[in-house]
Write a protein that holds these residues in place. Structure first.
Motif, PDB file in Angstrom:
ATOM      1  N   ILE A  70       0.854  -1.187   0.000  1.00  0.00           N
ATOM      2  CA  ILE A  70       0.000   0.000   0.000  1.00  0.00           C
ATOM      3  C   ILE A  70       0.890   1.236   0.000  1.00  0.00           C
ATOM      4  N   GLN A  71       0.712   2.064  -1.042  1.00  0.00           N
ATOM      5  CA  GLN A  71       1.496   3.284  -1.193  1.00  0.00           C
ATOM      6  C   GLN A  71       1.120   4.293  -0.119  1.00  0.00           C
ATOM      7  N   PRO A  72       2.004   5.096   0.364  1.00  0.00           N
ATOM      8  CA  PRO A  72       3.375   5.196  -0.113  1.00  0.00           C
ATOM      9  C   PRO A  72       4.362   4.295   0.635  1.00  0.00           C
ATOM     10  N   ARG A  73       4.198   4.086   1.940  1.00  0.00           N
ATOM     11  CA  ARG A  73       5.259   3.463   2.728  1.00  0.00           C
ATOM     12  C   ARG A  73       5.208   1.937   2.755  1.00  0.00           C
ATOM     13  N   GLY A  74       4.058   1.341   2.448  1.00  0.00           N
ATOM     14  CA  GLY A  74       3.983  -0.114   2.417  1.00  0.00           C
ATOM     15  C   GLY A  74       4.761  -0.714   1.261  1.00  0.00           C
ATOM     16  N   LYS A  75       5.067   0.110   0.273  1.00  0.00           N
ATOM     17  CA  LYS A  75       5.829  -0.322  -0.899  1.00  0.00           C
ATOM     18  C   LYS A  75       7.193  -0.879  -0.487  1.00  0.00           C
ATOM     19  N   TYR A  76       7.866  -0.183   0.423  1.00  0.00           N
ATOM     20  CA  TYR A  76       9.213  -0.614   0.830  1.00  0.00           C
ATOM     21  C   TYR A  76       9.174  -1.963   1.537  1.00  0.00           C
ATOM     22  N   LEU A  77       8.193  -2.146   2.407  1.00  0.00           N
ATOM     23  CA  LEU A  77       8.041  -3.417   3.116  1.00  0.00           C
ATOM     24  C   LEU A  77       7.683  -4.537   2.142  1.00  0.00           C
ATOM     25  N   ALA A  78       6.772  -4.271   1.224  1.00  0.00           N
ATOM     26  CA  ALA A  78       6.366  -5.283   0.238  1.00  0.00           C
ATOM     27  C   ALA A  78       7.544  -5.668  -0.656  1.00  0.00           C
ATOM     28  N   ASP A  79       8.292  -4.675  -1.116  1.00  0.00           N
ATOM     29  CA  ASP A  79       9.454  -4.957  -1.964  1.00  0.00           C
ATOM     30  C   ASP A  79      10.481  -5.798  -1.226  1.00  0.00           C
ATOM     31  N   ARG A  80      10.726  -5.446   0.026  1.00  0.00           N
ATOM     32  CA  ARG A  80      11.717  -6.167   0.824  1.00  0.00           C
ATOM     33  C   ARG A  80      11.269  -7.612   1.062  1.00  0.00           C
ATOM     34  N   LEU A  81       9.992  -7.807   1.416  1.00  0.00           N
ATOM     35  CA  LEU A  81       9.495  -9.165   1.651  1.00  0.00           C
ATOM     36  C   LEU A  81       9.533 -10.006   0.374  1.00  0.00           C
ATOM     37  N   ALA A  82       9.141  -9.414  -0.751  1.00  0.00           N
ATOM     38  CA  ALA A  82       9.165 -10.158  -2.018  1.00  0.00           C
ATOM     39  C   ALA A  82      10.593 -10.584  -2.367  1.00  0.00           C
ATOM     40  N   LYS A  83      11.545  -9.678  -2.170  1.00  0.00           N
ATOM     41  CA  LYS A  83      12.955 -10.011  -2.446  1.00  0.00           C
ATOM     42  C   LYS A  83      13.444 -11.117  -1.509  1.00  0.00           C
ATOM     43  N   MET A  84      13.066 -11.031  -0.256  1.00  0.00           N
ATOM     44  CA  MET A  84      13.465 -12.033   0.729  1.00  0.00           C
ATOM     45  C   MET A  84      12.856 -13.403   0.385  1.00  0.00           C
ATOM     46  N   SER A 134      11.958 -14.460  -2.510  1.00  0.00           N
ATOM     47  CA  SER A 134      12.587 -14.935  -3.734  1.00  0.00           C
ATOM     48  C   SER A 134      14.037 -15.370  -3.504  1.00  0.00           C
ATOM     49  N   ASP A 135      14.836 -14.496  -2.904  1.00  0.00           N
ATOM     50  CA  ASP A 135      16.271 -14.757  -2.752  1.00  0.00           C
ATOM     51  C   ASP A 135      16.585 -15.757  -1.644  1.00  0.00           C
ATOM     52  N   ASP A 136      16.002 -15.557  -0.467  1.00  0.00           N
ATOM     53  CA  ASP A 136      16.353 -16.377   0.694  1.00  0.00           C
ATOM     54  C   ASP A 136      15.561 -17.681   0.789  1.00  0.00           C
ATOM     55  N   TYR A 137      14.315 -17.647   0.313  1.00  0.00           N
ATOM     56  CA  TYR A 137      13.449 -18.821   0.465  1.00  0.00           C
ATOM     57  C   TYR A 137      13.099 -19.482  -0.863  1.00  0.00           C
ATOM     58  N   LYS A 138      13.679 -18.980  -1.950  1.00  0.00           N
ATOM     59  CA  LYS A 138      13.591 -19.575  -3.288  1.00  0.00           C
ATOM     60  C   LYS A 138      12.153 -19.763  -3.778  1.00  0.00           C
ATOM     61  N   ILE A 139      11.274 -18.824  -3.428  1.00  0.00           N
ATOM     62  CA  ILE A 139       9.916 -18.831  -3.965  1.00  0.00           C
ATOM     63  C   ILE A 139       9.985 -18.188  -5.345  1.00  0.00           C
ATOM     64  N   LYS A 140       9.487 -18.880  -6.339  1.00  0.00           N
ATOM     65  CA  LYS A 140       9.569 -18.385  -7.716  1.00  0.00           C
ATOM     66  C   LYS A 140       8.274 -17.670  -8.114  1.00  0.00           C
ATOM     67  N   ASP A 141       8.403 -16.739  -9.020  1.00  0.00           N
ATOM     68  CA  ASP A 141       7.248 -16.064  -9.640  1.00  0.00           C
ATOM     69  C   ASP A 141       6.299 -15.414  -8.634  1.00  0.00           C
ATOM     70  N   ILE A 142       6.839 -14.627  -7.745  1.00  0.00           N
ATOM     71  CA  ILE A 142       5.997 -13.880  -6.803  1.00  0.00           C
ATOM     72  C   ILE A 142       5.371 -12.706  -7.548  1.00  0.00           C
ATOM     73  N   GLN A 143       4.061 -12.583  -7.439  1.00  0.00           N
ATOM     74  CA  GLN A 143       3.375 -11.457  -8.051  1.00  0.00           C
ATOM     75  C   GLN A 143       3.277 -10.339  -7.017  1.00  0.00           C
ATOM     76  N   LEU A 144       3.927  -9.221  -7.337  1.00  0.00           N
ATOM     77  CA  LEU A 144       4.009  -8.088  -6.426  1.00  0.00           C
ATOM     78  C   LEU A 144       3.467  -6.848  -7.114  1.00  0.00           C
ATOM     79  N   GLY A 145       2.599  -6.141  -6.413  1.00  0.00           N
ATOM     80  CA  GLY A 145       2.068  -4.889  -6.936  1.00  0.00           C
ATOM     81  C   GLY A 145       2.088  -3.818  -5.870  1.00  0.00           C
ATOM     82  N   HIS A 146       1.838  -2.584  -6.310  1.00  0.00           N
ATOM     83  CA  HIS A 146       1.752  -1.441  -5.409  1.00  0.00           C
ATOM     84  C   HIS A 146       0.436  -0.736  -5.688  1.00  0.00           C
ATOM     85  N   LEU A 147      -0.290  -0.407  -4.626  1.00  0.00           N
ATOM     86  CA  LEU A 147      -1.621   0.174  -4.760  1.00  0.00           C
ATOM     87  C   LEU A 147      -1.649   1.579  -4.166  1.00  0.00           C
ATOM     88  N   ASP A 148      -2.047   2.556  -4.997  1.00  0.00           N
ATOM     89  CA  ASP A 148      -2.213   3.921  -4.504  1.00  0.00           C
ATOM     90  C   ASP A 148      -3.647   4.082  -4.022  1.00  0.00           C
TER      91      ASP A 148
END
Length: 184
Positions: free
Chosen positions: A43-57, A59-73
């Motif tokens: 959820i924009q504006p500040r939830g974007k950073y948390l969502a991006d960080r969790l999606a990266k984590m 994907s990178d740390d837990y090897k989940i493939k094809d995570i669908q990530l969006g940002h909502l204003d």
């Protein structure tokens, strides 16, 4: 740091933020397995950073493939949209997938009154009808709710009074990972 006229308390330091994010990521994996039926929406504006960080984590740390990530204003869906003196600046909505019959996880940094989440519930309808909607928040200010909204996933619960503000800082935007409780 913060201005001299404010007193502050560290709620989470960088190490604690990282541990909390890993715990939240593991809770998401427990409930959503491979994320094939789940989308993450910051959820924009500040939830974007948390969502991006969790999606990266995830994907990178837990090897989940094809995570669908969006940002909502939610700017124009807020109930206080026309009440302020200064014009609101909209953020960007970036959802390039359908949410129809998907499990949607809203992600925001601080759950305070619940009004942002109510706005997000209205805004997401433009993208389809989700099968289920959950809420993940880094900080839950539990005694400040104006609406009956509770998180499914919470990083930390904070009892803050109305003259206090919770400030979440992200390395990507603010140069540090930390959460502060500040007297206004």
């Amino acid at each position: 740091m913060l201005g001299n006229d404010m007193s502050q308390k560290v709620l989470l330091n960088s190490k604690e933020v990282n541990i909390t994010l890993h715990r939240l990521a593991c809770q998401l994996i427990e409930n959503h397995d491979d994320f094939s039926e789940t989308v993450l929406i910051g959820i924009q504006p500040r939830g974007k950073y948390l969502a991006d960080r969790l999606a990266k984590m995830l994907s990178d740390d837990y090897k989940i493939k094809d995570i669908q990530l969006g940002h909502l204003d939610i700017t124009f869906f807020r109930d206080d949209f026309r009440r302020g003196d200064k014009p609101l600046e909209a953020n960007t909505t970036s959802i390039n997938f359908i949410v129809e019959d998907k499990n949607v996880v809203f992600i925001d940094d601080v759950l305070y009154t619940g009004r942002s989440i109510r706005s997000a519930l209205t805004a997401i309808q433009s993208f389809g009808r989700p099968k289920d909607i959950e809420l993940l928040t880094l900080i839950d200010r539990r005694f400040s709710r104006h609406l009956p909204i509770q998180p499914n996933y919470r990083g930390r619960q904070v009892d803050a009074i109305d003259n206090q503000k919770v400030i979440v800082k992200w390395q990507e935007n603010d140069g540090e990972d930390a959460v502060y409780l500040v007297d206004k």
